[in-house]
Design a protein around this motif. Structure first.
Motif, PDB file in Angstrom:
ATOM      1  N   PHE A 135       0.828  -1.209   0.000  1.00  0.00           N
ATOM      2  CA  PHE A 135       0.000   0.000   0.000  1.00  0.00           C
ATOM      3  C   PHE A 135       0.857   1.251   0.000  1.00  0.00           C
ATOM      4  CE2 PHE A 135      -1.933   3.444   2.452  1.00  0.00           C
ATOM      5  CZ  PHE A 135      -3.089   3.675   1.719  1.00  0.00           C
ATOM      6  N   SER A 139       0.881   4.019  -2.861  1.00  0.00           N
ATOM      7  CA  SER A 139       0.448   5.376  -2.507  1.00  0.00           C
ATOM      8  C   SER A 139       1.483   6.411  -2.923  1.00  0.00           C
ATOM      9  CB  SER A 139       0.189   5.473  -0.994  1.00  0.00           C
ATOM     10  OG  SER A 139      -0.854   4.618  -0.611  1.00  0.00           O
ATOM     11  N   ARG A 142       1.410   6.833  -6.673  1.00  0.00           N
ATOM     12  CA  ARG A 142       0.270   7.635  -7.119  1.00  0.00           C
ATOM     13  C   ARG A 142       0.483   9.120  -6.832  1.00  0.00           C
ATOM     14  NH1 ARG A 142      -2.747   3.375  -4.934  1.00  0.00           N
ATOM     15  NH2 ARG A 142      -3.140   4.591  -3.041  1.00  0.00           N
ATOM     16  N   SER A 185      -5.271  10.662  -2.102  1.00  0.00           N
ATOM     17  CA  SER A 185      -4.131   9.780  -1.849  1.00  0.00           C
ATOM     18  C   SER A 185      -3.406  10.176  -0.569  1.00  0.00           C
ATOM     19  CB  SER A 185      -3.157   9.821  -3.034  1.00  0.00           C
ATOM     20  OG  SER A 185      -3.765   9.360  -4.219  1.00  0.00           O
ATOM     21  N   LEU A 189      -3.010   7.964   2.879  1.00  0.00           N
ATOM     22  CA  LEU A 189      -1.712   7.696   3.481  1.00  0.00           C
ATOM     23  C   LEU A 189      -1.680   8.155   4.940  1.00  0.00           C
ATOM     24  CD1 LEU A 189       1.062   6.535   2.713  1.00  0.00           C
ATOM     25  CD2 LEU A 189       1.799   8.863   2.168  1.00  0.00           C
TER      26      LEU A 189
END
Length: 497
Positions: A135, A139, A142, A185, A189
């Motif tokens: 993840f 993240s 992105r 995003s 996070l």
């Protein structure tokens, strides 16, 4: 290394009361010079003399016997076992005097170390997740992609060449949509790092529960009284679960499933499991009061764990009534197999109940209790005054709590002597907690009891062992053990004698 701080406590309390040493000696029926030796911890004190000194100070004996202080000393002596905190391999000295004369500073030091562990474990967990969790990589990728897209669109909008209204609107739309995705995003996070999954603690809630139970000496008279009231209402031939279902039929149908047995639970633990379903109704107020009064239970998690432990205690007190269980234990010489069959409980349940037989007017043999999984992780612990059990790591590999895994279902036993000269009888059995699923290993836990060597003649587990030739030299943990020639040593000692 000594762990008796009684003398230091006597001196501290005497000075707090403004008593001269000679006056306390007179009240206690000893000479001032002998009291001076006691206060300097040069002479041990116990029995009737300790009672007289307590009377002379006007305090209960429990204020002098040093149980809580010895527990603090054990904890402090484990701190240097952390390699990150000690350089040069030298111990900082004895913790006895610090605990005896400055108990507040000792408690603060322990809490500081626990806080250090919390932070250290959190950093390690975060580092591991940053390295391994997909993840995080996705993240970050992105976010970088969206930032690049926004920057490119913004640079085009800032060019000197005029854009058509349609192109300008198109690039503004790119900036707007990518900015929104960037915000999402970033929020995802932030939520990840703020989640409970990465708030790692050093098991301090369970340690707080341990401290709470130890402060009460693993005996709760309030819950024993509730259990006694239930037992008095039992009809001839009734089991405790049947009595509770008769007395509380509505509760039985709504909370206990009308006594339906759990097919995944071993048969020898079913009875206590059925009784436990009633204890929140029977002892909820008393348990809540005990938890609320315990200052050491500082968090909701610790209070929840303590509540669950007390509910289990009450259920065990109902299934294994104190007086009846103590009488049977003494008659059977603490034979756990016979006690299991008589009270229809599991090995672990009977062993744990033995460790609660500490009523002042009718005590049983005092046992230390320890439960470990095959990895060495200690899942439950109740030490003795002279037998500290590990808190932050595994115990001595010579302890039978580990060797019991080699022969599941069989009792492994021996006598052991600590470097201090203290001798104990140890006996343990690896038991199956739940039936194994296909493809999985057996779910084994090792349950160990230990008692002082002088009590071993009262316990069947001590029979037939030649103590003169079978007294195994062992320690507590390697880094606190001075036995340099031990073939089982895993780490170098910090204590040299």
């Amino acid at each position: 290394m000594g762990r008796d701080v009684t003398g230091f406590k006597i001196r501290t309390l005497r000075r707090e009361q403004g008593l001269a040493q000679g006056e306390l000696a007179r009240r206690s029926g000893i000479s001032p010079s002998y009291l001076n030796l006691i206060e300097r911890n040069k002479r041990s004190v116990a029995g009737a003399l300790l009672d007289r000194i307590a009377d002379g100070l006007g305090v209960p004996r429990a204020a002098l016997d040093g149980v809580a202080e010895r527990r603090a000393i054990d904890t402090l002596q484990e701190i240097p076992a952390d390699p990150a905190l000690l350089s040069g391999g030298e111990m900082p000295g004895s913790a006895d005097e610090l605990v005896g004369q400055q108990p507040g500073w000792a408690r603060l030091l322990i809490r500081l170390y626990q806080a250090y562990q919390d932070r250290n474990q959190a950093v390690l967990a975060l580092a591991d997740r940053m390295n391994r969790d997909p993840f995080l990589g996705d993240s970050v990728h992105r976010i970088l992609t969206q930032v690049t897209s926004i920057r490119a669109a913004a640079e085009i909008l800032e060019l000197d060449e005029p854009l058509s209204p349609a192109d300008r609107q198109r690039f503004l739309a790119i900036v707007s949509s990518d900015s929104q995705r960037l915000s999402q995003s970033a929020q995802a996070l932030a939520d990840f790092f703020d989640s409970a999954q990465v708030r790692v603690r050093s098991a301090t809630p369970m340690e707080h529960v341990d401290a709470f139970i130890l402060e009460k000496d693993n005996h709760f008279p309030e819950l024993e009284e509730i259990a006694t009231s239930v037992i008095r209402q039992m009809a001839p031939g009734e089991s405790p679960a049947e009595t509770l279902r008769r007395l509380h039929p509505a509760l039985g149908s709504s909370e206990t499933g009308t006594g339906v047995r759990d097919a995944m639970r071993p048969a020898d633990s079913q009875l206590l499991h059925e009784v436990r379903a009633f204890v929140r109704h029977l002892g909820g107020d008393a348990i809540a009061a005990l938890v609320q009064e315990a200052r050491v239970l500082e968090t909701e998690e610790a209070r929840a764990l303590a509540t669950s432990a007390l509910e289990s205690y009450l259920a065990a007190a109902i299934v294994m009534p104190y007086d009846a269980f103590l009488e049977a234990a003494e008659a059977e010489r603490y034979d756990l197999d016979l006690l299991m069959r008589r009270f229809h409980v599991s090995y672990e349940q009977a062993a744990h109940r033995l460790a609660t037989l500490r009523r002042p007017d009718a005590p049983g043999v005092r046992f230390a209790f320890m439960r470990s999984d095959p990895s060495g992780y200690v899942t439950k612990r109740l030490p003795l005054n002279r037998l500290p059990l590990p808190r932050y790591g595994t115990a001595c590999p010579l302890w039978v709590v580990y060797s019991a895994f080699q022969t599941p279902g069989m009792t492994v036993r021996n006598f052991g002597e600590l470097p201090s000269g203290e001798q104990f009888l140890f006996f343990a059995r690896a038991v199956e907690k739940h039936p194994a699923h296909a493809g999985y290993p057996r779910h084994l836990l090792s349950v160990m009891l230990a008692c002082a060597e002088e009590d071993a003649h009262r316990v069947t587990a001590g029979d037939g062992i030649d103590r003169a030739h079978a007294m195994i030299p062992l320690g507590t943990v390697c880094r606190l053990c001075s036995r340099l020639d031990c073939a089982f040593r895993q780490e170098q000692p910090l204590i040299m004698q």
